[in-house]
Scaffold this active site. Structure first.
Site, mmCIF file in Angstrom:
data_model
loop_
_atom_site.group_PDB
_atom_site.id
_atom_site.type_symbol
_atom_site.label_atom_id
_atom_site.label_comp_id
_atom_site.label_asym_id
_atom_site.label_seq_id
_atom_site.Cartn_x
_atom_site.Cartn_y
_atom_site.Cartn_z
ATOM 1 N N TYR A 1 0.811 -1.219 0.000
ATOM 2 C CA TYR A 1 0.000 0.000 0.000
ATOM 3 C C TYR A 1 0.845 1.270 0.000
ATOM 4 C CZ TYR A 1 1.367 -0.578 4.818
ATOM 5 O OH TYR A 1 2.122 -0.772 5.945
ATOM 6 N N ASP B 1 -8.934 -9.206 5.946
ATOM 7 C CA ASP B 1 -7.484 -9.337 5.753
ATOM 8 C C ASP B 1 -6.791 -9.433 7.106
ATOM 9 O OD1 ASP B 1 -5.141 -9.583 4.323
ATOM 10 O OD2 ASP B 1 -4.839 -7.422 4.078
ATOM 11 N N GLU C 1 3.907 3.281 2.713
ATOM 12 C CA GLU C 1 4.833 3.287 3.850
ATOM 13 C C GLU C 1 4.124 3.704 5.130
ATOM 14 O OE1 GLU C 1 8.844 4.738 1.411
ATOM 15 O OE2 GLU C 1 7.693 6.195 2.578
ATOM 16 N N LYS D 1 0.348 6.557 7.971
ATOM 17 C CA LYS D 1 0.338 5.571 6.893
ATOM 18 C C LYS D 1 0.161 6.342 5.583
ATOM 19 C CE LYS D 1 -2.014 1.207 5.726
ATOM 20 N NZ LYS D 1 -3.101 0.285 6.151
#
Length: 488
Positions: free
Chosen positions: A198, A315, A200, A214
């Site tokens: 996605y 997930d 860092e 994020k």
């Protein structure tokens, strides 16, 4: 002095062919055979006699079309019409007469229909507004990125952040909009602490406190948007769900960056924590119980005015679980979450094309037999993944002075980066499961966790335990251990 011109004053009401009303009128003029006549309207005419100032007044009644007679446009003629008994007897009385009774009939027949149509329109509008309101409540609320000085925020822990947001209503979601400079502009990035597909994760400083930032890559905008959606869900805040601070679309170095700002936890992910740390059975139970508490909070739907929809993670894995300083866990990374509301039976799976992590996929996901229109199916895949995370924790638990190295699930059955087909063969075709050592059965806590694992890994999704059942089992285990300590 009368002007030599034409003017017509008329009060005429056109009624339907039925319900025609006739009036007694005064009759005075060359066409009158009697002093009275009966007609649909009474009239008075004032006509200027040619080449003189004399005005001739006639009275009578009309029986043909009221509109045509009362709208006569004759030279030097004034026609006055009225609609009541003998209303044309004198001009003064005539000019103040009431409107005809046809108005009452018109009101009685037409007005109810008009009011009924208006009522239906209002009812339809209110029904639509209520449906819209319920739909909004059932869905995660979005940040308004149109205003640079507005950021959504949720309650955070005891700190400057906590003080800043202390004025919450107590609904659990914190202030819906915090009016201040965009948080992203005030954050100083300190160090990169992780990377993934996605983007860092950075440790940042905001007003002297650590925060996690994020940073999503532009190609993963859907994940950022979805996670922002979910984190802004009413009543999502929970000690075992990663604390959300803000989300922002900002510009750095002439490029757009998508930021998600959350609490920062020094211990990092459970995946990192287990590689460098071992736990005793009580610590193992605490990690396991805290994770399932977070998962239950996600799965449950809270009803009411400030309700919360049910959410399935999709997930769940050790990399998406963080370890707090009190050695409890919190669930993170909600970019693939699915949202469901019972009232409207609405299932929102989002627009993110990305799938979960192959190593943690349930059999029904790998062989593509999962019922994608059923929310229960997604919850059952979360339970499968939880069983695998539980196995990872148990491997790092010290039993009789012995502990095993950290390994990911199926480490001895598939390559380091397994393909979809690799996992499908192992899980669906061969129906293999991670190895559970017999030594675990010698400990009361681990033997209980072994049973939970095995009941989370059934091939049939409906046969698996629910998150709520696992939570109750672990709570009972914890309470029995505490009671035993007190007895001793």
């Amino acid at each position: 002095m009368l002007q030599r011109s034409i003017w017509v004053f008329s009060l005429a009401i056109v009624t339907s062919a039925t319900d025609i009303i006739y009036y007694n009128c005064t009759c005075q003029g060359p066409y009158c055979s009697d002093k009275t006549c009966i007609g649909r309207t009474c009239f008075v005419t004032e006509q200027i006699v040619s080449d003189s100032r004399d005005i001739r007044t006639d009275r009578g009644c009309f029986n043909n079309s009221i509109y045509e007679q009362c709208s006569s446009n004759l030279d030097m003629l004034k026609v006055l019409c009225c609609f009541s008994e003998f209303c044309n007897e004198n001009v003064t009385m005539f000019q103040t007469v009431e409107k005809p009774q046809e108005i009452s009939l018109l009101l009685v027949t037409v007005l109810p229909i008009v009011l009924f149509v208006i009522f239906l329109m209002l009812f339809a509008f209110l029904f639509w507004k209520i449906k819209q309101s319920r739909r909004k409540k059932s869905l995660p609320r979005l940040i308004d990125f149109g205003h640079a000085d507005i950021v959504n925020a949720s309650i955070v822990g005891d700190s400057t952040l906590g003080d800043l947001l202390d004025c919450t209503t107590g609904s659990g979601s914190g202030l819906p909009f915090l009016v201040q400079r965009t948080v992203a502009r005030q954050v100083t990035l300190v160090e990169c602490v992780g990377k993934g597909r996605y983007g860092e994760v950075w440790r940042g400083l905001w007003q002297g406190e650590n925060v996690a930032v994020k940073i999503f890559s532009s190609r993963d905008e859907q994940s950022w948007f979805r996670e922002t959606e979910i984190y802004n869900t009413v009543l999502l805040r929970h000690e075992n769900i990663l604390g959300f601070i803000a989300s922002d679309m900002t510009s750095r170095n002439s490029s757009t960056q998508l930021w998600l700002i959350t609490h920062y936890h020094d211990n990092g992910s459970l995946y990192d924590y287990l590689q460098r740390t071992t736990v005793d059975p009580e610590g193992c139970l605490q990690l396991a119980l805290s994770i399932i508490c977070g998962l239950v909070h996600l799965h449950v739907e809270i009803f009411g005015t400030q309700g919360k929809p049910a959410i399935a993670h999709r997930d769940l894995k050790s990399r998406n679980i963080l370890v707090k300083s009190n050695k409890q866990c919190c669930i993170a990374d909600l970019g693939l979450a699915v949202v469901h509301t019972q009232n409207e039976d609405y299932l929102d799976i989002g627009n993110n094309p990305r799938v979960g992590t192959k190593r943690y996929m349930a059999p029904e996901v790998l062989d593509e037999t999962i019922r994608t229109d059923s929310f229960e199916s997604y919850k059952q895949t979360d339970v499968w993944a939880y069983g695998l995370v539980l196995w990872e924790i148990c491997r790092r638990t010290i039993i009789n002075g012995m502990v095993e190295d950290y390994r990911p699930p199926f480490y001895d059955m598939v390559p380091h980066d397994p393909s979809f087909e690799d996992m499908k063969k192992v899980v669906c075709v061969d129906q293999q499961r991670p190895n559970v050592p017999n030594t675990w059965s010698s400990d009361k806590i681990l033997s209980s966790l072994m049973r939970i694992m095995r009941e989370s890994w059934y091939q049939s999704p409906s046969a698996r335990l629910t998150a709520l059942r696992i939570k109750k089992t672990l709570n009972n285990l914890k309470n029995s251990l505490e009671q035993r300590k007190q007895d001793c």
